[in-house]
Write a protein that holds these residues in place. Structure first.
Motif, PDB file in Angstrom:
ATOM      1  N   THR A 101      44.165   9.569 -21.900  1.00  0.00           N
ATOM      2  CA  THR A 101      44.697   7.735 -22.682  1.00  0.00           C
ATOM      3  C   THR A 101      46.353   8.188 -23.298  1.00  0.00           C
ATOM      4  OG1 THR A 101      42.509   8.948 -24.246  1.00  0.00           O
ATOM      5  CG2 THR A 101      44.111   6.502 -24.736  1.00  0.00           C
ATOM      6  N   TYR A 102      46.901   8.792 -23.260  1.00  0.00           N
ATOM      7  CA  TYR A 102      48.070   8.892 -23.194  1.00  0.00           C
ATOM      8  C   TYR A 102      48.746   8.607 -21.964  1.00  0.00           C
ATOM      9  CZ  TYR A 102      53.336  10.593 -24.255  1.00  0.00           C
ATOM     10  OH  TYR A 102      54.201  10.784 -24.774  1.00  0.00           O
ATOM     11  N   ARG A 103      47.801   8.996 -21.128  1.00  0.00           N
ATOM     12  CA  ARG A 103      48.716   8.709 -19.646  1.00  0.00           C
ATOM     13  C   ARG A 103      48.823   7.407 -19.471  1.00  0.00           C
ATOM     14  NH1 ARG A 103      45.742  12.335 -15.395  1.00  0.00           N
ATOM     15  NH2 ARG A 103      44.458  11.025 -16.240  1.00  0.00           N
ATOM     16  N   ILE A 104      47.572   6.277 -19.650  1.00  0.00           N
ATOM     17  CA  ILE A 104      47.178   5.109 -18.870  1.00  0.00           C
ATOM     18  C   ILE A 104      48.068   4.547 -20.028  1.00  0.00           C
ATOM     19  CG2 ILE A 104      45.036   4.650 -20.414  1.00  0.00           C
ATOM     20  CD1 ILE A 104      44.009   3.106 -17.598  1.00  0.00           C
ATOM     21  N   PHE A 105      48.688   4.591 -21.362  1.00  0.00           N
ATOM     22  CA  PHE A 105      48.954   4.084 -21.939  1.00  0.00           C
ATOM     23  C   PHE A 105      50.491   3.794 -22.011  1.00  0.00           C
ATOM     24  CE2 PHE A 105      46.878   3.879 -25.968  1.00  0.00           C
ATOM     25  CZ  PHE A 105      45.610   3.640 -25.583  1.00  0.00           C
ATOM     26  N   PHE A 109      50.197   0.554 -18.715  1.00  0.00           N
ATOM     27  CA  PHE A 109      50.711  -0.426 -19.065  1.00  0.00           C
ATOM     28  C   PHE A 109      52.053  -0.549 -19.966  1.00  0.00           C
ATOM     29  CE2 PHE A 109      45.232   0.117 -19.450  1.00  0.00           C
ATOM     30  CZ  PHE A 109      45.447  -1.122 -18.936  1.00  0.00           C
ATOM     31  N   SER A 110      52.769   0.382 -20.265  1.00  0.00           N
ATOM     32  CA  SER A 110      54.264   0.278 -20.736  1.00  0.00           C
ATOM     33  C   SER A 110      54.354  -0.529 -19.511  1.00  0.00           C
ATOM     34  CB  SER A 110      54.882   1.236 -21.471  1.00  0.00           C
ATOM     35  OG  SER A 110      54.015   2.585 -22.202  1.00  0.00           O
ATOM     36  N   GLU A 111      54.681   0.177 -18.345  1.00  0.00           N
ATOM     37  CA  GLU A 111      54.785  -0.600 -17.379  1.00  0.00           C
ATOM     38  C   GLU A 111      54.771  -2.464 -17.264  1.00  0.00           C
ATOM     39  OE1 GLU A 111      56.327   0.837 -14.568  1.00  0.00           O
ATOM     40  OE2 GLU A 111      57.188   2.287 -15.969  1.00  0.00           O
ATOM     41  N   PHE A 112      53.391  -2.522 -17.903  1.00  0.00           N
ATOM     42  CA  PHE A 112      53.718  -3.767 -17.980  1.00  0.00           C
ATOM     43  C   PHE A 112      53.359  -4.438 -19.226  1.00  0.00           C
ATOM     44  CE2 PHE A 112      49.832  -2.429 -14.542  1.00  0.00           C
ATOM     45  CZ  PHE A 112      49.976  -2.603 -14.091  1.00  0.00           C
ATOM     46  N   VAL A 328      25.452  21.312 -23.524  1.00  0.00           N
ATOM     47  CA  VAL A 328      24.851  21.758 -24.653  1.00  0.00           C
ATOM     48  C   VAL A 328      25.434  23.305 -24.184  1.00  0.00           C
ATOM     49  CG1 VAL A 328      22.533  20.963 -24.383  1.00  0.00           C
ATOM     50  CG2 VAL A 328      23.391  22.076 -22.053  1.00  0.00           C
ATOM     51  N   GLU A 329      26.121  23.113 -22.890  1.00  0.00           N
ATOM     52  CA  GLU A 329      27.121  24.788 -22.501  1.00  0.00           C
ATOM     53  C   GLU A 329      28.202  25.015 -23.236  1.00  0.00           C
ATOM     54  OE1 GLU A 329      26.417  22.132 -19.353  1.00  0.00           O
ATOM     55  OE2 GLU A 329      28.203  21.958 -21.238  1.00  0.00           O
ATOM     56  N   SER A 330      28.838  25.586 -23.541  1.00  0.00           N
ATOM     57  CA  SER A 330      29.816  26.130 -24.187  1.00  0.00           C
ATOM     58  C   SER A 330      31.140  26.058 -23.317  1.00  0.00           C
ATOM     59  CB  SER A 330      30.385  27.788 -25.256  1.00  0.00           C
ATOM     60  OG  SER A 330      29.109  27.351 -26.720  1.00  0.00           O
ATOM     61  N   LEU A 331      31.999  25.434 -23.967  1.00  0.00           N
ATOM     62  CA  LEU A 331      33.212  25.273 -22.967  1.00  0.00           C
ATOM     63  C   LEU A 331      34.635  25.450 -23.949  1.00  0.00           C
ATOM     64  CD1 LEU A 331      32.430  22.005 -20.787  1.00  0.00           C
ATOM     65  CD2 LEU A 331      32.248  24.179 -20.006  1.00  0.00           C
ATOM     66  N   ALA A 332      35.639  26.396 -23.424  1.00  0.00           N
ATOM     67  CA  ALA A 332      37.576  26.619 -23.258  1.00  0.00           C
ATOM     68  C   ALA A 332      38.100  25.759 -22.402  1.00  0.00           C
ATOM     69  CB  ALA A 332      36.864  28.372 -23.471  1.00  0.00           C
ATOM     70  N   CYS A 333      38.890  25.725 -23.573  1.00  0.00           N
ATOM     71  CA  CYS A 333      40.436  25.465 -22.325  1.00  0.00           C
ATOM     72  C   CYS A 333      41.803  25.329 -23.576  1.00  0.00           C
ATOM     73  CB  CYS A 333      39.407  23.973 -21.838  1.00  0.00           C
ATOM     74  SG  CYS A 333      40.714  22.546 -22.900  1.00  0.00           S
ATOM     75  N   HIS A 334      42.550  24.804 -22.061  1.00  0.00           N
ATOM     76  CA  HIS A 334      44.035  25.103 -22.936  1.00  0.00           C
ATOM     77  C   HIS A 334      44.497  23.944 -22.399  1.00  0.00           C
ATOM     78  CE1 HIS A 334      48.660  26.532 -22.599  1.00  0.00           C
ATOM     79  NE2 HIS A 334      47.719  27.620 -23.451  1.00  0.00           N
ATOM     80  N   PRO A 335      44.504  22.802 -23.560  1.00  0.00           N
ATOM     81  CA  PRO A 335      45.008  22.052 -23.675  1.00  0.00           C
ATOM     82  C   PRO A 335      46.047  21.362 -23.068  1.00  0.00           C
ATOM     83  CG  PRO A 335      43.318  22.451 -25.811  1.00  0.00           C
ATOM     84  CD  PRO A 335      43.850  23.228 -24.949  1.00  0.00           C
ATOM     85  N   GLY A 336      47.091  22.746 -23.653  1.00  0.00           N
ATOM     86  CA  GLY A 336      48.832  21.968 -22.496  1.00  0.00           C
ATOM     87  C   GLY A 336      49.050  22.369 -21.347  1.00  0.00           C
ATOM     88  N   THR A 337      47.949  22.947 -20.724  1.00  0.00           N
ATOM     89  CA  THR A 337      48.094  22.731 -19.340  1.00  0.00           C
ATOM     90  C   THR A 337      47.168  22.679 -18.516  1.00  0.00           C
ATOM     91  OG1 THR A 337      46.922  24.777 -19.120  1.00  0.00           O
ATOM     92  CG2 THR A 337      49.770  24.963 -18.750  1.00  0.00           C
ATOM     93  N   MET A 338      45.940  21.982 -19.191  1.00  0.00           N
ATOM     94  CA  MET A 338      45.175  21.219 -18.473  1.00  0.00           C
ATOM     95  C   MET A 338      45.010  19.555 -19.265  1.00  0.00           C
ATOM     96  SD  MET A 338      42.163  24.967 -19.085  1.00  0.00           S
ATOM     97  CE  MET A 338      41.523  23.776 -17.791  1.00  0.00           C
ATOM     98  N   THR A 339      43.681  19.769 -20.519  1.00  0.00           N
ATOM     99  CA  THR A 339      43.632  18.001 -20.423  1.00  0.00           C
ATOM    100  C   THR A 339      44.458  17.829 -21.237  1.00  0.00           C
ATOM    101  OG1 THR A 339      42.730  19.253 -22.979  1.00  0.00           O
ATOM    102  CG2 THR A 339      40.842  18.640 -21.615  1.00  0.00           C
ATOM    103  N   HIS A 340      45.684  18.250 -21.918  1.00  0.00           N
ATOM    104  CA  HIS A 340      46.682  17.140 -21.959  1.00  0.00           C
ATOM    105  C   HIS A 340      47.834  17.676 -21.529  1.00  0.00           C
ATOM    106  CE1 HIS A 340      43.590  17.070 -25.421  1.00  0.00           C
ATOM    107  NE2 HIS A 340      44.401  15.581 -25.573  1.00  0.00           N
ATOM    108  N   ALA A 341      48.151  18.322 -19.742  1.00  0.00           N
ATOM    109  CA  ALA A 341      49.230  19.086 -19.025  1.00  0.00           C
ATOM    110  C   ALA A 341      50.115  17.254 -19.200  1.00  0.00           C
ATOM    111  CB  ALA A 341      48.828  19.074 -17.914  1.00  0.00           C
ATOM    112  N   SER A 342      49.587  15.906 -19.139  1.00  0.00           N
ATOM    113  CA  SER A 342      50.617  14.865 -19.020  1.00  0.00           C
ATOM    114  C   SER A 342      51.254  14.582 -19.876  1.00  0.00           C
ATOM    115  CB  SER A 342      49.312  13.463 -18.287  1.00  0.00           C
ATOM    116  OG  SER A 342      48.739  13.287 -19.898  1.00  0.00           O
TER     117      SER A 342
END
Ligand code: P1T
Length: 379
Positions: A101-105, A109-112, A328-342
């Motif tokens: 969401t941060y990335r698309i904003f 969209f900042s470019e527009f 239903v299955e448990s997941l683990a992630c490292h936001p800094g380098t995965m979901t929030h790397a942008s």
């Protein structure tokens, strides 16, 4: 109707031609017309589809909304909402939010010519401080991804009630089972239905719900014009999954609370972030605003380095190291380098996404297996 009954029945009826209990997958792009413009409510599958229609009705019912719209992904839903704005418009948004969401904003969209103000929306004063006559949208995420911060939707909507703007809440983490932003005064609610609504990590989707007919008209125009609609099979999968949302959320809530308390006892863990813990700064608000605390738990290690987080994440066995959440299955992630790397690293540190931050999507397995897995990975 109570939530569980709605989850199972809302929007769906036995198929009128066969009596099939489950809505058929109408894999048809177009529909026969008796005379030009004379048809049974369906013309072309981007505009309307008989598998999507019951899904949209079910989505609306879950959020106590009049109108529901299904999209091909959560980002397609976000894209649609921002396309309701025009160059020169300003958006006030949560400083902690999904990285995409941060990335698309910031990068699209900042470019527009749309201006985004990222503030800590936990304090209404921060929202009011950047309000201008050009503010047309307030974008809230609560709980946020990945820091699980809680914003007071009702207080923010109340403070802005005389402004000519829309408040939208990304309700992905809470789900409609735990929180209904439209009832708290929001104009729009959006979801990545890829997550808890889908619940089985097998479908990507998005949703927007609202009560206002003019907003609904604009949303339908954009949905049909831009065409980011879900395929009939994906609509079918979501319809099936929604029927167990209430059962799954109860199990997620229960397991996540146990996992959060367990992590607090581990010596190598510096801080556990879970809205259900008394130590969480949004705990009292979450108790008031939500009907449970959800299935997401984040934590920071005493050795606050990426290496320490990676060592733990490489060792989990019942948890799977992967992006996404809500299955239903448990997941683990490292936001800094995965979901929030942008999000640039300086910005991540400013808002509290520490190098060792680990985010868990606690599934509905037997919880003893989850705590044992974390214990061995953190040892
Ligand atoms: O992935 P998609 O269905 O397009 O949804 C985007 C999205 C929107 N809002 C929130 C709060 C989200 O968490 C997401 C997607 N998030 C992940 C993929 C993740 O692992 O955090």
């Amino acid at each position: 109707m109570k939530f569980g009954t709605k989850a199972i029945h809302a929007g769906v009826e036995p198929d009128p031609t066969t009596g099939a209990i489950m809505t058929p997958i109408y894999q048809s792009t177009t529909f026969a017309q008796a005379s030009p413009g004379k048809h049974k409510g369906y013309e072309y599958a981007r505009t309307q589809n008989p598998t999507r229609k019951p899904l949209e009705a079910a989505l609306a019912a879950l959020e106590n909304a009049k109108y529901g719209f299904a999209f091909a992904s959560g980002m397609a839903a976000t894209d649609t909402i921002i396309k309701m704005l025009r160059p020169g418009d300003e958006v006030i948004c949560a400083q902690d939010m999904y990285g995409g969401t941060y990335r698309i904003f910031t990068r699209l969209f900042s470019e527009f010519g749309i201006k985004f103000h990222f503030v800590d929306t936990r304090d209404v004063a921060n929202v009011k401080a950047v309000l201008t006559p050009n503010t047309k949208l307030v974008w809230l995420e609560t709980p946020t991804n990945p820091l699980l911060e809680i914003s007071d939707v009702q207080a923010i909507c109340q403070a802005l009630k005389n402004e000519d703007l829309m408040v939208v809440v990304d309700n992905t983490f809470a789900t409609p089972y735990l929180q209904n932003p439209l009832d708290l005064g929001a104009h729009l609610v959006t979801h990545s239905s890829t997550k808890y609504l889908g619940g089985h990590s097998d479908v990507v989707g998005g949703a927007i719900m609202c009560n206002d007919s003019k907003l609904a008209e604009k949303l339908h125009f954009l949905q049909n014009s831009c065409g980011a609609v879900p395929a009939p099979l994906d609509c079918f999968l979501l319809l099936r999954s929604i029927k167990t949302l209430h059962l799954r959320m109860e199990a997620h809530n229960k397991n996540a609370a146990i996992v959060a308390k367990f992590l607090e006892t581990i010596p190598s863990v510096a801080k556990v972030i879970y809205p259900g813990l008394e130590s969480h700064n949004g705990h009292e608000l979450a108790k008031k605003q939500m009907r449970g605390f959800g299935g997401m738990v984040s934590f920071i290690l005493k050795d606050d380095s990426e290496e320490a987080a990676f060592r733990c994440l490489e060792k989990v066995k019942v948890f799977t190291l992967a992006e996404s959440l809500g299955g239903v299955e448990s997941l683990a992630c490292h936001p800094g380098t995965m979901t929030h790397a942008s999000i640039p690293v300086e910005r991540r540190l400013e808002i509290g996404i520490r190098p060792s931050l680990i985010r868990l999507s606690v599934g509905v397995e037997d919880v003893e297996d989850l705590t044992a897995d974390l214990a061995q990975a953190l040892r």
